[in-house]
Design a protein around this motif. Structure first.
Motif, PDB file in Angstrom:
ATOM      1  N   VAL A 143     -17.132 -35.988  12.923  1.00  0.00           N
ATOM      2  CA  VAL A 143     -17.904 -37.223  12.824  1.00  0.00           C
ATOM      3  C   VAL A 143     -19.318 -36.892  12.341  1.00  0.00           C
ATOM      4  O   VAL A 143     -20.046 -36.125  12.961  1.00  0.00           O
ATOM      5  N   SER A 144     -19.646 -37.439  11.150  1.00  0.00           N
ATOM      6  CA  SER A 144     -20.931 -37.069  10.550  1.00  0.00           C
ATOM      7  C   SER A 144     -21.486 -38.248   9.758  1.00  0.00           C
ATOM      8  O   SER A 144     -21.003 -39.373   9.894  1.00  0.00           O
ATOM      9  N   GLY A 145     -22.469 -37.972   8.920  1.00  0.00           N
ATOM     10  CA  GLY A 145     -23.048 -39.024   8.105  1.00  0.00           C
ATOM     11  C   GLY A 145     -22.105 -39.477   6.996  1.00  0.00           C
ATOM     12  O   GLY A 145     -22.178 -40.607   6.526  1.00  0.00           O
ATOM     13  N   GLY A 146     -21.215 -38.584   6.590  1.00  0.00           N
ATOM     14  CA  GLY A 146     -20.316 -38.903   5.489  1.00  0.00           C
ATOM     15  C   GLY A 146     -18.860 -39.068   5.896  1.00  0.00           C
ATOM     16  O   GLY A 146     -18.053 -39.559   5.113  1.00  0.00           O
ATOM     17  N   HIS A 147     -18.518 -38.651   7.131  1.00  0.00           N
ATOM     18  CA  HIS A 147     -17.109 -38.610   7.520  1.00  0.00           C
ATOM     19  C   HIS A 147     -16.896 -39.028   8.959  1.00  0.00           C
ATOM     20  O   HIS A 147     -17.731 -38.744   9.817  1.00  0.00           O
ATOM     21  N   THR A 339     -24.641 -30.007  13.135  1.00  0.00           N
ATOM     22  CA  THR A 339     -25.171 -30.520  11.873  1.00  0.00           C
ATOM     23  C   THR A 339     -24.902 -29.481  10.769  1.00  0.00           C
ATOM     24  O   THR A 339     -24.569 -28.326  11.065  1.00  0.00           O
ATOM     25  N   ASP A 340     -25.025 -29.920   9.520  1.00  0.00           N
ATOM     26  CA  ASP A 340     -24.632 -29.059   8.403  1.00  0.00           C
ATOM     27  C   ASP A 340     -25.334 -27.710   8.457  1.00  0.00           C
ATOM     28  O   ASP A 340     -26.551 -27.627   8.649  1.00  0.00           O
ATOM     29  N   ASN A 341     -24.558 -26.664   8.270  1.00  0.00           N
ATOM     30  CA  ASN A 341     -25.071 -25.297   8.281  1.00  0.00           C
ATOM     31  C   ASN A 341     -24.104 -24.435   7.485  1.00  0.00           C
ATOM     32  O   ASN A 341     -23.011 -24.890   7.131  1.00  0.00           O
TER      33      ASN A 341
END
Ligand code: KG4
Ligand code: ZN
Length: 380
Positions: A143-147, A339-341
């Motif tokens: 679950v993220s900003g895009g998905h 978060t993205d890494n």
């Protein structure tokens, strides 16, 4: 030192990231350059600016990752890079640089799926803490900003790639993080809104506003929808006396300004805080109940939580509680791995390394790359 040493590179969205991970089990370095200050001015991610910032950042960030790991490029065993999904121009910067590095140093290139990366962040964290593998199969909520998607993750033999993914459900409109960012924006809170909602919600009553829940029937009933919720919040602001507060907060956050959290909180009255808390609770409940329903239906042995929104404290609590009530433990990495890494990309490349799944030099960026297909649901 454990081998292989994999240099990971991630540029799919608005973070320029590089990391060195040993054997998918230990971070030697992980460097993340966030572009948030650049995009904040526009209240959202501007793809052209993302590409430009990645171009600026990629060389020094990779150099820093190697320096912090105290190894030379020649000492890494492979270069792993996100090949999709993501912004086309942004992906291309990382992919092109990864190819150049791999070619120059004579190392194999591994193309990694961004969502596999998020899932492997959970496994990397467990290995670092000496906790071993989760029991398989697992249901993973990414679950993220895009998905926003649910996957069934099963173990396979190393030669078969180590892992198999099956799509169980996904959002039909907005991703949960996107909905949070949009709601924050319409309430005048600034960008990115997710972390602000997380902090402000603790001061509101989460049962104050009851939102109707989306219902899906049929084979894809584990799908999500968050755009209706976003619209409901908008309608609520139009039918309740919230306009003055919104205008005041818009002033505070105009031109990309980032006021201290306390100042933002002071600009929220009880009704606004209740709305924020109720929105967050609606999202957390929806995600948690569908995830546990999926675990039940597919006979999962564990539940994994990953992606930027997995940093949300209320979601972590709700999912842990709903899952525990039905006998599951939830495994979620610390925030830096949510978060993205690029450490997650290097970790996800490990099973591909073991399977000899190396990329050809013409590997292309795939902005819409699916991780897995849907299969027929098991008999009830
Ligand atoms: O995984 P990520 O870094 O990038 C994407 O692949 O999208 O996720 C970014 C998203 C943003 O929507 C951001 O607002 C959200 O994750 N986010 C949060 C929190 N921290 C980040 N949402 C809610 N609560 C948080 N603490
Ligand atoms: Zn992501």
């Amino acid at each position: 030192m454990e081998r292989p040493l994999i240099l990971g590179i991630e540029t799919s969205c608005d973070e320029t990231a590089a990391a060195v991970v040993a054997a998918g089990a230990r971070r030697l370095s992980s460097v993340v350059l966030s572009q948030v200050p650049v995009h904040r001015l526009y209240g959202g991610i501007v793809p052209e600016l993302a590409s430009r910032e990645h171009l600026r950042g990629i060389v020094p960030i990779v150099r820093q990752a190697l320096e912090r790991a105290e190894i030379a490029l020649e000492a890494v065993d492979a270069v792993a890079v996100t090949r999709g999904p993501g912004l086309a121009g942004a992906l291309l910067v990382g992919l092109t640089y990864a190819k150049a590095l791999a070619l120059a140093a004579g190392k194999p290139l591994i193309g990694v799926h961004h969502l596999a990366g998020h899932i492997h962040a959970v496994l990397l964290d467990r290995r670092e803490r000496g906790e071993g593998e989760p029991p398989w199969p697992a249901v993973a909520l990414v679950v993220s900003g895009g998905h926003t998607a649910l996957f069934l993750v099963a173990r396979r033999a190393p030669a078969a790639g180590g892992f198999a993914y099956q799509l169980l459900g996904q959002t039909r409109d907005d991703a949960a993080g996107e909905a949070g960012d949009k709601v924050a924006k319409l309430l005048g809170l600034g960008y990115p809104g997710g972390p602000l909602i997380d902090r402000l919600a603790e001061h509101g009553k989460e049962r104050a506003v009851a939102f109707t829940r989306p219902k899906f029937k049929g084979p894809n009933d584990l799908d999500f929808s968050f755009s209706g919720l976003k619209t409901a919040v908008l309608r609520y602001t139009q039918t309740h006396p919230l306009a003055a507060g919104i205008a005041a907060r818009r002033q505070l956050t105009a031109n990309g300004a980032k006021p201290p959290l306390e100042e933002l909180r002071a600009a929220c009255d009880a009704a606004a805080l209740d709305l924020i808390a109720s929105f967050q609770y609606a999202v957390a409940r929806e995600l948690s109940e569908k995830t546990v329903a999926a675990a039940e239906r597919y006979g999962a042995a564990s539940i994994l939580l990953a992606g930027g929104v997995a940093a949300n404290r209320r979601l972590r609590r709700e999912l842990a509680a709903v899952a525990a009530a039905r006998g599951w433990a939830v495994m979620a990495p610390p925030i830096a791995l949510c978060t993205d890494n690029a450490a997650m990309i290097a970790a996800a490349a490990m099973p591909q390394w073991e399977a000899g799944d190396f990329a050809a030099w013409d590997l292309a960026a795939s902005p819409q790359l699916p991780l897995a297909a849907r299969e027929a649901a098991p008999p009830a």
